[in-house]
Design an enzyme around this catalytic site. Structure first.
Site, mmCIF file in Angstrom:
data_model
loop_
_atom_site.group_PDB
_atom_site.id
_atom_site.type_symbol
_atom_site.label_atom_id
_atom_site.label_comp_id
_atom_site.label_asym_id
_atom_site.label_seq_id
_atom_site.Cartn_x
_atom_site.Cartn_y
_atom_site.Cartn_z
ATOM 1 N N HIS A 1 -47.185 -6.676 -103.409
ATOM 2 C CA HIS A 1 -48.636 -6.477 -103.416
ATOM 3 C C HIS A 1 -49.384 -7.737 -102.967
ATOM 4 O O HIS A 1 -50.434 -8.076 -103.524
ATOM 5 C CB HIS A 1 -49.101 -6.062 -104.815
ATOM 6 C CG HIS A 1 -50.310 -5.176 -104.820
ATOM 7 N ND1 HIS A 1 -51.564 -5.623 -104.438
ATOM 8 C CD2 HIS A 1 -50.465 -3.866 -105.158
ATOM 9 C CE1 HIS A 1 -52.432 -4.638 -104.559
ATOM 10 N NE2 HIS A 1 -51.796 -3.554 -104.994
ATOM 11 N N HIS B 1 -49.155 1.443 -110.803
ATOM 12 C CA HIS B 1 -48.287 0.263 -110.708
ATOM 13 C C HIS B 1 -47.498 0.014 -111.997
ATOM 14 O O HIS B 1 -47.408 -1.115 -112.485
ATOM 15 C CB HIS B 1 -49.092 -0.976 -110.342
ATOM 16 C CG HIS B 1 -49.701 -0.920 -108.969
ATOM 17 N ND1 HIS B 1 -49.098 -0.255 -107.920
ATOM 18 C CD2 HIS B 1 -50.846 -1.457 -108.466
ATOM 19 C CE1 HIS B 1 -49.857 -0.397 -106.833
ATOM 20 N NE2 HIS B 1 -50.911 -1.099 -107.140
ATOM 21 N N GLU C 1 -48.482 -2.289 -98.444
ATOM 22 C CA GLU C 1 -47.480 -1.982 -99.465
ATOM 23 C C GLU C 1 -46.531 -0.886 -98.975
ATOM 24 O O GLU C 1 -46.909 0.288 -98.925
ATOM 25 C CB GLU C 1 -48.179 -1.533 -100.746
ATOM 26 C CG GLU C 1 -49.234 -2.497 -101.250
ATOM 27 C CD GLU C 1 -50.217 -1.826 -102.189
ATOM 28 O OE1 GLU C 1 -49.777 -1.355 -103.268
ATOM 29 O OE2 GLU C 1 -51.413 -1.750 -101.846
#
Length: 380
Positions: free
Chosen positions: A205, A134, A343
């Site tokens: 998210h 991420h 996601e």
């Protein structure tokens, strides 16, 4: 440049006063906007509220571009908050989490935190089993977006990411536009440009708990994924490069199935490796935003969320590492599997797997990605 940033922040706050509730008034979800008003590294942070004519409410903070709450009606018409999150900005800063965040530059994992662009080897910053997850240890979820309220139902979040941000090349300008539609959908559009060739893979998210009760696990919810295959992972959650069929495995959600039906069958290696579901499914939708990509339904509330996207994949994560240490909204300690993430994305580690759809963004090009979360409620 600094003067422009300061002016943009002032303009954003002035405009937002027309589109957010006054600091003295709680949101429908019970949030106090005063608990989000601060400065982080001299950049203003606030809570912004979107509301449609049906009474649906979405609260967003520009710290990490995070969705903080989503209020939707259940089967009885009672409004429920269906995402996990915190009720104050201090917790978002001090408790590591991705709750509701607009993830960038690169959602999911890049193997060994390494990639090669234009024959140049790039060492990123590892933060997950030696991989870059991420965007690295200070990805965009921990940075302040510039908020640009557009209307009562739309807001843009802008990120100016400098060259070498978390060792990613290129000065990148990214925009995340949230639109609350009249049919109770959150429409999210991502755009980005760069002055050097780089990689971009953005997502949201949010952890959904469609029962509206974050003390309850999501394992009784019903899941559908429009996919015949998925990308398996090793014990470090890294994709192997394979694409395998879901047929005759616990990974098959091509027909409606309770999330918890197979989730603990750790004799199946992929569930052991993921500690449950934490995998990317290869969607059958071929980038068609009008085709249903995934759907989750809570039998307890009757609330469903449908996911539509032009991305080739979707990471489904069942909150396997929530451990009861994070104190969320209403004082609830978020326990294992009390949220599910949906996601939309390019596949994990695509920079190192040239056989998969490219995530390269070059100067003069515009990265675009589109995701819709549409909420409905079945009548009793």
């Amino acid at each position: 440049m600094k003067r422009e940033v300061v002016l943009a922040g002032i303009i954003a706050l002035v405009v937002s006063s027309c589109n957010t509730k006054p600091a003295s008034e709680l949101t429908q979800s019970g949030l106090d906007p005063k608990n989000f008003q601060t400065e982080i590294k001299k950049e203003p942070v606030a809570l912004y509220t979107l509301k449609n004519e049906n009474g649906m409410e979405v609260c967003i903070t520009n710290f990490g571009g995070r969705i903080v709450s989503i209020m939707v009606p259940d089967m009885h018409g009672e409004m429920k908050d269906v995402v996990l999150g915190f009720d104050n900005i201090n917790s978002y800063q001090n408790v590591p989490s991705d709750f509701g965040a607009a993830i960038g530059r690169y959602a999911n994992r890049i193997k060994d935190a390494k990639m090669t662009i234009d024959s140049k080897d790039i060492q990123l910053l590892p933060n997950n089993f030696g991989h870059c997850l991420h965007g690295g240890p200070e990805g965009w979820q921990y940075k302040v977006y510039t908020a640009k309220p557009i209307s009562d139902t739309q807001i843009a979040m802008i990120m100016q990411s400098p060259d070498n941000d978390m060792n990613f090349p290129g000065n990148v300008t990214a925009t995340v536009t949230y639109t609350l539609t009249e049919d109770n959908a959150i429409d999210i559009q991502y755009e980005a440009t760069t002055d050097q060739t780089t990689v971009i893979n953005m997502t949201n998210h949010s952890y959904f708990n469609l029962s509206g009760d974050a003390t309850k696990e999501i394992t009784s919810d019903i899941l559908y994924i429009n996919a015949d295959s998925y990308t398996p992972v090793d014990a470090t959650y890294m994709t192997t490069g394979e694409i395998l069929p879901v047929a005759d495995t616990p990974m098959d959600f091509s027909k409606l199935k309770m999330i918890g039906e197979d989730i603990d069958k750790f004799d199946f290696e992929q569930l052991k490796n993921g500690n449950g579901y934490d995998h990317n499914w290869v969607l059958n939708t071929a980038g068609d935003i009008t085709k249903l990509a995934a759907r989750v339904t809570s039998p307890a509330s009757g609330i469903s969320v449908e996911v539509y996207t032009d991305e080739p994949g979707i990471q489904v994560y069942t909150g396997n590492f929530l451990d009861g240490t994070a104190k969320g909204k209403k004082g609830i300690m978020y326990k294992k599997r009390t949220g599910i993430c949906l996601e939309t994305q390019h596949y994990p580690d695509s920079p190192n797997k040239p056989q998969w759809p490219s995530v390269l963004l070059k100067p003069g090009e515009t990265y675009k990605s589109h995701c819709i979360y549409k909420f409905t409620a079945e009548k009793p």
